[in-house]
Design a protein around this motif. Structure first.
Motif, PDB file in Angstrom:
ATOM      1  N   ARG A   6       0.861  -1.173   0.000  1.00 29.50           N
ATOM      2  CA  ARG A   6       0.000   0.000   0.000  1.00 29.50           C
ATOM      3  C   ARG A   6       0.896   1.221   0.000  1.00 29.50           C
ATOM      4  O   ARG A   6       1.783   1.342   0.839  1.00 29.50           O
ATOM      5  N   TYR A   7       0.670   2.090  -0.966  1.00 28.70           N
ATOM      6  CA  TYR A   7       1.465   3.305  -1.017  1.00 28.70           C
ATOM      7  C   TYR A   7       0.650   4.437  -1.618  1.00 28.70           C
ATOM      8  O   TYR A   7      -0.331   4.220  -2.302  1.00 28.70           O
ATOM      9  N   LYS A   8       1.107   5.655  -1.351  1.00 30.02           N
ATOM     10  CA  LYS A   8       0.460   6.845  -1.889  1.00 30.02           C
ATOM     11  C   LYS A   8       1.404   7.446  -2.931  1.00 30.02           C
ATOM     12  O   LYS A   8       2.493   7.898  -2.603  1.00 30.02           O
ATOM     13  N   TYR A 112       6.872   7.785  -4.195  1.00 27.34           N
ATOM     14  CA  TYR A 112       5.678   7.501  -3.413  1.00 27.34           C
ATOM     15  C   TYR A 112       6.005   7.427  -1.926  1.00 27.34           C
ATOM     16  O   TYR A 112       7.169   7.341  -1.541  1.00 27.34           O
ATOM     17  N   PHE A 113       4.960   7.474  -1.119  1.00 25.15           N
ATOM     18  CA  PHE A 113       5.086   7.282   0.314  1.00 25.15           C
ATOM     19  C   PHE A 113       4.678   5.854   0.636  1.00 25.15           C
ATOM     20  O   PHE A 113       3.600   5.408   0.268  1.00 25.15           O
ATOM     21  N   SER A 114       5.542   5.133   1.319  1.00 25.82           N
ATOM     22  CA  SER A 114       5.241   3.801   1.831  1.00 25.82           C
ATOM     23  C   SER A 114       5.177   3.956   3.341  1.00 25.82           C
ATOM     24  O   SER A 114       6.211   4.065   3.999  1.00 25.82           O
ATOM     25  N   GLY A 115       3.970   4.046   3.862  1.00 28.38           N
ATOM     26  CA  GLY A 115       3.810   4.407   5.274  1.00 28.38           C
ATOM     27  C   GLY A 115       4.128   5.883   5.406  1.00 28.38           C
ATOM     28  O   GLY A 115       3.552   6.727   4.740  1.00 28.38           O
ATOM     29  N   SER A 116       5.093   6.199   6.257  1.00 28.55           N
ATOM     30  CA  SER A 116       5.481   7.607   6.414  1.00 28.55           C
ATOM     31  C   SER A 116       6.797   7.921   5.708  1.00 28.55           C
ATOM     32  O   SER A 116       7.299   9.036   5.798  1.00 28.55           O
TER      33      SER A 116
END
Length: 156
Positions: A6-8, A112-116
């Motif tokens: 899950r990433y943003k 991307y952001f993976s968690g923080s």
């Protein structure tokens, strides 16, 4: 059952897929300073024309633009400064061995952001020739035409 990552997504280098053949992909952390994380959270980054290079046994990302944070003060970051990428030494050595060969380069594909944590997806890539680009464009056009024809046939 396999666990999905899950990433943003912050930004993507779409032009890289057109310009290069990707041979292998890697994930690397990015060493950021000050207000760079806040700018990334607002999506103010650009990977176009950026590349990674091994310098003194460390992997560095050059030419990536992170816009200055609007709410920042005089301690805002420099937009195009080189940023160190965080990877295992063995991975860096493997990349360095490939890049020394003629025609290979390391190109950032996604940010991307993976968690923080901010991460970069890098690809070991080889430049496409003009005829390869033309072949890709022709294949894409043919696929589009067949999908359109199938869609029209389904309506009738």
């Amino acid at each position: 059952m396999a666990e999905q990552k899950r990433y943003k997504l912050i930004c993507e280098n779409r032009k890289a897929r057109h310009e290069f053949h990707f041979l292998e992909t890697f994930e690397a952390g990015i060493e950021l300073q000050g207000t760079e994380v806040k700018s990334l959270r607002t999506g103010k980054a650009n990977l176009q024309d950026s590349y990674a290079k091994v310098v003194d046994g460390e992997l560095w990302l050059f030419n990536m633009h992170i816009s200055p944070y609007e709410m920042g003060n005089r301690f805002n970051h420099e937009p195009k400064r080189p940023r160190r990428l965080l990877m295992h030494k063995s991975e860096i050595n493997r990349i360095y061995a490939k890049v020394r060969e003629k025609g290979y380069t390391v190109v950032p594909v996604k940010l991307y952001f993976s968690g923080s944590r901010a991460k970069a997806e890098l690809a070991l890539a080889q430049g496409k020739k003009l005829y390869d680009k033309r072949d890709d464009m022709i294949a894409r056009a043919m696929k589009r035409d067949t999908e359109r024809a199938l869609k029209e046939r389904g309506r009738g």
